[in-house]
Structures are given as C-alpha cells and as structure tokens.
Enzyme design. Structure first.
Site, PDB file in Angstrom:
ATOM      1  N   SER A  22      51.982  56.412  37.968  1.00 30.42           N
ATOM      2  CA  SER A  22      52.444  57.535  37.154  1.00 30.42           C
ATOM      3  C   SER A  22      53.619  58.307  37.764  1.00 30.42           C
ATOM      4  O   SER A  22      54.525  58.702  37.034  1.00 30.42           O
ATOM      5  CB  SER A  22      51.280  58.484  36.854  1.00 30.42           C
ATOM      6  OG  SER A  22      50.385  57.814  35.995  1.00 30.42           O
ATOM      7  N   LYS A  71      37.943  60.887  33.336  1.00 25.97           N
ATOM      8  CA  LYS A  71      38.424  60.945  31.950  1.00 25.97           C
ATOM      9  C   LYS A  71      37.407  61.533  30.960  1.00 25.97           C
ATOM     10  O   LYS A  71      37.791  62.068  29.930  1.00 25.97           O
ATOM     11  CB  LYS A  71      38.832  59.546  31.472  1.00 25.97           C
ATOM     12  CG  LYS A  71      40.138  59.059  32.077  1.00 25.97           C
ATOM     13  CD  LYS A  71      40.539  57.728  31.459  1.00 25.97           C
ATOM     14  CE  LYS A  71      41.835  57.221  32.047  1.00 25.97           C
ATOM     15  NZ  LYS A  71      42.323  55.997  31.401  1.00 25.97           N
ATOM     16  N   GLY A 133      34.165  48.613  27.499  1.00 33.22           N
ATOM     17  CA  GLY A 133      34.241  49.760  28.407  1.00 33.22           C
ATOM     18  C   GLY A 133      35.062  50.865  27.762  1.00 33.22           C
ATOM     19  O   GLY A 133      35.261  50.897  26.541  1.00 33.22           O
ATOM     20  N   GLY A 134      35.576  51.772  28.614  1.00 38.35           N
ATOM     21  CA  GLY A 134      36.353  52.912  28.121  1.00 38.35           C
ATOM     22  C   GLY A 134      37.599  52.467  27.356  1.00 38.35           C
ATOM     23  O   GLY A 134      37.923  53.025  26.303  1.00 38.35           O
ATOM     24  N   ALA A 135      38.304  51.457  27.884  1.00 37.90           N
ATOM     25  CA  ALA A 135      39.546  51.014  27.238  1.00 37.90           C
ATOM     26  C   ALA A 135      39.233  50.391  25.870  1.00 37.90           C
ATOM     27  O   ALA A 135      39.943  50.626  24.886  1.00 37.90           O
ATOM     28  CB  ALA A 135      40.265  50.013  28.139  1.00 37.90           C
ATOM     29  N   THR A 157      27.787  42.579  28.182  1.00 36.72           N
ATOM     30  CA  THR A 157      26.579  43.353  27.878  1.00 36.72           C
ATOM     31  C   THR A 157      26.644  43.724  26.397  1.00 36.72           C
ATOM     32  O   THR A 157      27.373  44.654  26.005  1.00 36.72           O
ATOM     33  CB  THR A 157      26.532  44.631  28.752  1.00 36.72           C
ATOM     34  OG1 THR A 157      26.818  44.260  30.097  1.00 36.72           O
ATOM     35  CG2 THR A 157      25.198  45.332  28.674  1.00 36.72           C
ATOM     36  N   TYR A 229      48.008  44.341  33.396  1.00 33.90           N
ATOM     37  CA  TYR A 229      49.435  44.020  33.549  1.00 33.90           C
ATOM     38  C   TYR A 229      49.779  43.504  34.936  1.00 33.90           C
ATOM     39  O   TYR A 229      50.934  43.229  35.233  1.00 33.90           O
ATOM     40  CB  TYR A 229      50.305  45.239  33.217  1.00 33.90           C
ATOM     41  CG  TYR A 229      49.864  46.496  33.916  1.00 33.90           C
ATOM     42  CD1 TYR A 229      50.185  46.719  35.241  1.00 33.90           C
ATOM     43  CD2 TYR A 229      49.099  47.445  33.249  1.00 33.90           C
ATOM     44  CE1 TYR A 229      49.761  47.851  35.891  1.00 33.90           C
ATOM     45  CE2 TYR A 229      48.662  48.591  33.890  1.00 33.90           C
ATOM     46  CZ  TYR A 229      49.006  48.780  35.214  1.00 33.90           C
ATOM     47  OH  TYR A 229      48.570  49.909  35.865  1.00 33.90           O
TER      48      TYR A 229
HETATM   49  P1  NAP Z   1      35.399  49.620  32.295  1.00 36.17           P
HETATM   50  O1  NAP Z   1      35.009  50.799  31.473  1.00 36.17           O
HETATM   51  O2  NAP Z   1      34.906  49.493  33.696  1.00 36.17           O
HETATM   52  O3  NAP Z   1      34.974  48.292  31.480  1.00 36.17           O
HETATM   53  C1  NAP Z   1      35.078  47.025  32.074  1.00 36.17           C
HETATM   54  C2  NAP Z   1      34.832  45.958  31.023  1.00 36.17           C
HETATM   55  O4  NAP Z   1      35.017  44.664  31.659  1.00 36.17           O
HETATM   56  C3  NAP Z   1      33.412  45.949  30.453  1.00 36.17           C
HETATM   57  O5  NAP Z   1      33.442  45.512  29.123  1.00 36.17           O
HETATM   58  C4  NAP Z   1      32.709  44.918  31.346  1.00 36.17           C
HETATM   59  O6  NAP Z   1      31.595  44.285  30.743  1.00 36.17           O
HETATM   60  C5  NAP Z   1      33.810  43.891  31.493  1.00 36.17           C
HETATM   61  N1  NAP Z   1      33.569  43.071  32.674  1.00 36.17           N
HETATM   62  C6  NAP Z   1      33.661  43.454  33.975  1.00 36.17           C
HETATM   63  N2  NAP Z   1      33.330  42.409  34.780  1.00 36.17           N
HETATM   64  C7  NAP Z   1      33.017  41.372  33.960  1.00 36.17           C
HETATM   65  C8  NAP Z   1      32.611  40.023  34.203  1.00 36.17           C
HETATM   66  N3  NAP Z   1      32.470  39.534  35.444  1.00 36.17           N
HETATM   67  N4  NAP Z   1      32.403  39.215  33.126  1.00 36.17           N
HETATM   68  C9  NAP Z   1      32.551  39.685  31.859  1.00 36.17           C
HETATM   69  N5  NAP Z   1      32.938  40.959  31.580  1.00 36.17           N
HETATM   70  C10 NAP Z   1      33.169  41.797  32.614  1.00 36.17           C
HETATM   71  O7  NAP Z   1      36.994  49.497  32.407  1.00 36.17           O
HETATM   72  P2  NAP Z   1      38.069  50.060  31.342  1.00 36.17           P
HETATM   73  O8  NAP Z   1      38.461  51.423  31.732  1.00 36.17           O
HETATM   74  O9  NAP Z   1      37.562  49.790  29.994  1.00 36.17           O
HETATM   75  O10 NAP Z   1      39.331  49.117  31.690  1.00 36.17           O
HETATM   76  C11 NAP Z   1      39.335  47.751  31.331  1.00 36.17           C
HETATM   77  C12 NAP Z   1      40.664  47.126  31.722  1.00 36.17           C
HETATM   78  O11 NAP Z   1      41.725  47.715  30.979  1.00 36.17           O
HETATM   79  C13 NAP Z   1      40.994  47.332  33.193  1.00 36.17           C
HETATM   80  O12 NAP Z   1      41.424  46.124  33.732  1.00 36.17           O
HETATM   81  C14 NAP Z   1      42.121  48.326  33.186  1.00 36.17           C
HETATM   82  O13 NAP Z   1      43.024  48.067  34.245  1.00 36.17           O
HETATM   83  C15 NAP Z   1      42.785  48.058  31.847  1.00 36.17           C
HETATM   84  N6  NAP Z   1      43.461  49.270  31.350  1.00 36.17           N
HETATM   85  C16 NAP Z   1      44.810  49.215  31.201  1.00 36.17           C
HETATM   86  C17 NAP Z   1      45.491  50.337  30.747  1.00 36.17           C
HETATM   87  C18 NAP Z   1      46.999  50.276  30.604  1.00 36.17           C
HETATM   88  O14 NAP Z   1      47.642  51.324  30.577  1.00 36.17           O
HETATM   89  N7  NAP Z   1      47.559  49.109  30.459  1.00 36.17           N
HETATM   90  C19 NAP Z   1      44.795  51.521  30.441  1.00 36.17           C
HETATM   91  C20 NAP Z   1      43.403  51.535  30.588  1.00 36.17           C
HETATM   92  C21 NAP Z   1      42.754  50.398  31.045  1.00 36.17           C
HETATM   93  P3  NAP Z   1      30.114  44.930  30.912  1.00 36.17           P
HETATM   94  O15 NAP Z   1      30.047  46.047  29.916  1.00 36.17           O
HETATM   95  O16 NAP Z   1      29.206  43.802  30.583  1.00 36.17           O
HETATM   96  O17 NAP Z   1      29.991  45.401  32.332  1.00 36.17           O
END
Ligand code: NAP
Length: 456
Positions: A22, A71, A133-135, A157, A229
């Site tokens: 950022s 967040k 997840g959150g995203a 899940t 990314y």
């Molecule tokens: P989060 O809330 O921790 O959610 C993680 C997600 O990944 C959940 O659906 C989880 O499934 C799944 N997951 C994790 N390990 C796994 C595995 N071994 N096999 C299958 N599924 C798995 O994270 P988030 O905040 O949503 O972020 C998700 C991604 O988006 C991250 O990589 C983040 O870097 C990216 N992101 C990018 C931006 C951007 O500006 N480009 C912004 C926000 C997020 P379960 O529910 O089963 O655990």
C-alpha cells in the site's frame, strides 16, 4: 517527499504489515498528483485496535486502511459503514468524517473496476467462485450487485460456502447463489462460466499449486480471474489459458482498491493515466524479476545462471526462447529471414514473457533493448541491470565465435566498437542500474546486482 506543517497522514492498521504494497500505491499517487499526504503502515495488535482508531482520529489522521486481522472487528469503532462494507461484513478503508471514521469495502469496488477494465460485463452471466473466505464473500456481493444470472460457490469446507450463499440470497431476496464442495463442478451444465479464484492456493512460493487440478474443470472457464497476484501468472491462470480461456490475476484489484481509497480520502478522481503509472511501479516491485541487458559477450547468460542458482530465481534466456519457438538457430533466422524479421520475433516473444513471468532472471539478446517499445516492456518486467563491458574484453571473449551474425565479416573488432558506441547510451537509458563488469569475477557481479535490487 516534502513534509511540512500541512502534511496529512494516512496509514494502514494490520498485524503484520511489513509486506504491504500500500505505501507504494499511495505515496506514488501523492507524488504524481502533488498532494501533501504521507502513507505509513502501523503495526496494530487486536487488543489495541479501538485505541488505535480513536487515537488516529485525535491525531487528525486523514484516513486509514485496515488489513488482516482487523477488517471485521474494526467496524465496531466506526461512526458509519457503506452498504458494501455492511453486506460483506468487512471494511478495508476508513474515511474521516466530522463524527468519526466511515468504513468502506474498496476491495470489492477495486475488483469490480478491474473486471470492468477488461471489458467484462457481469450482468446476466453465470459465475463460479472458488473459496468461501473473506475475499469470496466480497466477490459474491459484487456478483449480486451486478445482477449476474447465477453463482456457484465451491469450497473445501462446504458449510462456509453455504453460509455465504444463504446470507446473500436472504439479503438480496433471491436464490441466485448455490453452494457446494470443490468437486461439485462435475455436476454443472457443460457451458462456459466466469470463474473467480478466491482461495489462498497458488500463492508464492507454492507457485505450482491450483485449488482444482482436473483439466475438465478448466473446459468450463470462459474467463478466469485469480485474486492472487504473486506469482504474476498463477497455476490457475496457466491452466485456464491452456484450456483456451482468458485469465487475469488480482494485481489490478490491489491497485484499484488503493486508488478508490485514495479518491475517498482526498475527494478526487484519479485519472487512468495516473493509475497506469502506479500499476507499472507495482508490477516492478511485486514481480521480483531481474532483467539483464548488455552487449554480446558481457556475461548475461553466465551472470543470469549464477543469480538464479544462488538466489532461487527461475531463469529465462530470450534468445533461447526464440530458437525454441522458431525451431532453428538465431544465425539461421538472420541468414534466411533477415534482421527485421528476427527483431519482430524478439518483440513478440518479449510481450508473451511479459504476460507471465515473476521471480525470474531474464537474460536478453544484445539487440533487444534497442526498440523503444521493448525498453518499456523490460521496465515493467522488473529491475533492469545493464552489464557494461569494455570492447577489449568482448573481443577477447568472442574471438573465434562464428555464431554471432552481426560480427561476421572482415573486421569484427571495428564492428564491435561501432556497435558499442551506438548501443551503450541506449542500454544506459533503459536500465535501472549500470554495472561495470570488465575484469570482475561473476560472484562479485551477482552480489552487486542483488545489493542494488534490494535498495531499489
Ligand atoms: P481466507 O478468508 O483465509 O480464505 C481462504 C480460502 O482459501 C478459504 O476458502 C479456504 O477454504 C481456502 N483454502 C485455504 N487452504 C486451502 C486448501 N489447502 N485447499 C482448498 N482450499 C483452501 O482468505 P481471503 O481473505 O478470503 O483471501 C483469499 C485470497 O485472496 C488470498 O490469497 C488473498 O491474497 C487474495 N486476496 C487478494 C486481494 C487483492 O487485492 N488482489 C484482496 C483480498 C484477498 P476453507 O474455508 O475450507 O478453509
């Protein structure tokens, strides 16, 4: 950056914050737009969050970003929250108002601006979201707001996917979203979908991992958007492209969530040309590529291989890629098709590499930086290092080498000198740094490159 009595502070609350991009976005915007703001990360623990928000307000801080793990909880300490933030249950941007900070979710707005920048219209489309997840919740909300036809959320899940589906369907009084486990794509109608990859699978250093490995899944993809990314081309994107789909990463989402926050803080609208300069800076920082340029014989291949080996980079030699694509040696291409044909091939190969490479050392052909458009591409690929060598050393290294098309003829020495006089200023101009390599051991050059890389 000129800090004075009118400088306004903006910042990031998170734990951890050390790896945030950022400051690059916001401080570049302030510099480009001549706005007297400074952006600083604040490492803030959960137990101090309320005091941090109150203290920031008292200190007249203009605005804040919130990142993991704040967040959701931070919403308790705000005077107002925009519709997106309320629906998603998370905010990443705090905007100063007369009664306190108002929360916004610019992640969702940033993703939408990215999607629109590719000319994708979500309305009426069928969408698959991988992850819950959150995203993924932000993606689901965006899809509902943009009136997609149907959304399938698949997650490891299943219950978490169901929670998002139930919540959004209730909120929008619809049955637009269905939930399932990851393998449930097998039950889908065989047609094309827009797919958002919003799990954390495939993040560097696990570059080769994809949340779904089955090739059949990718036959369903019209366009794949990975929120990850880094790496620049994720395994998910690679699989989409191999199946004939378009694929994009989430770097523009990162860019636009920052730009929208900056617009809110300063009550301005940021022009696309300014956004593009910030994007180029992000690209350079995040992709972590090192580009080696210089005259033939300056040691690009040897230094490239040593850098890759010592620091764990992948290695790409543009001349090798061209030979593999053409199926013949470069000297043969020159002989049969001429230099112009070769230079066009070079430009095309470079553009292809630019769409994919990260964490790579790229050793370039000696003539590649001569075209202005190639110089621009090299800059967006990464940190450009010109290996500057004396003509005497080149002559010594290349004596007896018959594979260099430009050095054939009666007087190669004269040719080398002439070419170097012409090319050296172009190499200098296109590079982030120029390193003198004459008489230096490869290991010293490698260290010099890396020292410069870390300072850049
Ligand atoms: P989060 O809330 O921790 O959610 C993680 C997600 O990944 C959940 O659906 C989880 O499934 C799944 N997951 C994790 N390990 C796994 C595995 N071994 N096999 C299958 N599924 C798995 O994270 P988030 O905040 O949503 O972020 C998700 C991604 O988006 C991250 O990589 C983040 O870097 C990216 N992101 C990018 C931006 C951007 O500006 N480009 C912004 C926000 C997020 P379960 O529910 O089963 O655990």
């Amino acid at each position: 950056m000129n800090i004075d009595g009118r400088t306004r502070l903006i910042g990031l609350l998170g734990d951890p914050v050390e790896h945030t991009m950022s400051p690059v976005i916001h401080n570049t915007l302030s510099e480009l737009l001549g706005i007297n703001d400074v952006y600083v990360p604040f490492h803030t623990r959960e137990q101090g969050l309320e005091q941090a928000v109150k203290g920031a307000y008292e200190l007249n801080i203009l605005g804040l970003n919130a990142t993991v793990p704040h967040k959701n909880h931070i919403m308790e300490y705000l005077c107002d929250i925009d519709d997106g933030g309320k629906a998603i249950g998370a905010v990443n941007t705090l905007v100063r108002t007369s009664g306190g900070y108002k929360g916004y979710n610019t992640d969702m707005l940033g993703l939408l601006r990215e999607v629109k920048s590719y000319g994708i219209v979500l309305e009426g489309q069928d969408v698959i979201i991988l992850g819950a997840g959150g995203a993924a919740k932000a993606v689901a909300y965006m899809c509902m707001r943009e009136k997609v036809s149907h959304v399938y959320i698949f997650n490891r899940t299943k219950s978490k996917a169901e929670d998002i589906a139930n919540y959004m369907n209730k909120r929008f009084e619809s049955d637009t979203i269905s939930a399932g486990e990851l393998s449930d794509y097998r039950k889908l109608e065989q047609k094309k979908y827009i797919v958002f990859q919003s799990t954390s699978i495939g993040l560097h250093p696990n570059d080769d991992a994809a949340v779904i490995a089955d090739e059949d899944f990718y036959k369903l993809v019209a366009t794949g958007i990975d929120l990850v990314y880094n790496p620049f081309e994720t395994s998910f994107m690679k699989r989409c492209r191999e199946a004939g789909a378009k694929a994009y990463n989430g770097l523009k989402m990162l860019l636009y969530q920052g730009i929208i926050a900056y617009e809110l803080w300063n009550n301005i609208s940021v022009d696309e040309s300014v956004a593009d300069v910030v994007y180029q800076k992000l690209l350079k920082t995040i992709r972590n590529n090192i580009v080696l340029t210089g005259f033939m014989g300056c040691g690009k291949s040897t230094v490239g291989a040593a850098l890759a080996e010592k620091y764990g980079y992948k290695l790409v030699d543009t001349d090798q890629v061209i030979e593999e694509k053409a199926g013949i040696a470069i000297s043969e291409i020159f002989r049969t098709r001429g230099e112009d044909y070769f230079r066009n091939l070079e430009t095309n190969v470079l553009a292809e590499l630019n769409a994919t490479l990260s964490n790579t050392v790229i050793s370039t052909g000696g003539g590649l930086p001569l075209r202005e458009e190639n110089q621009k591409t090299l800059k967006s690929l990464g940190y450009v290092v010109y290996l500057n060598v004396e003509p005497e050393e080149v002559m010594c290294r290349l004596s007896g080498d018959t594979t260099r098309p430009l050095l054939q003829g009666d007087n190669p020495e004269k040719k080398i000198r002439e070419l170097m006089v012409y090319r050296s200023p172009i190499y200098e101009q296109g590079a982030d740094v120029s390193i003198s390599v004459t008489g230096k051991p490869v290991s010293d050059i490698v260290e010099e490159v890396m020292n410069g890389r870390f300072k850049a």
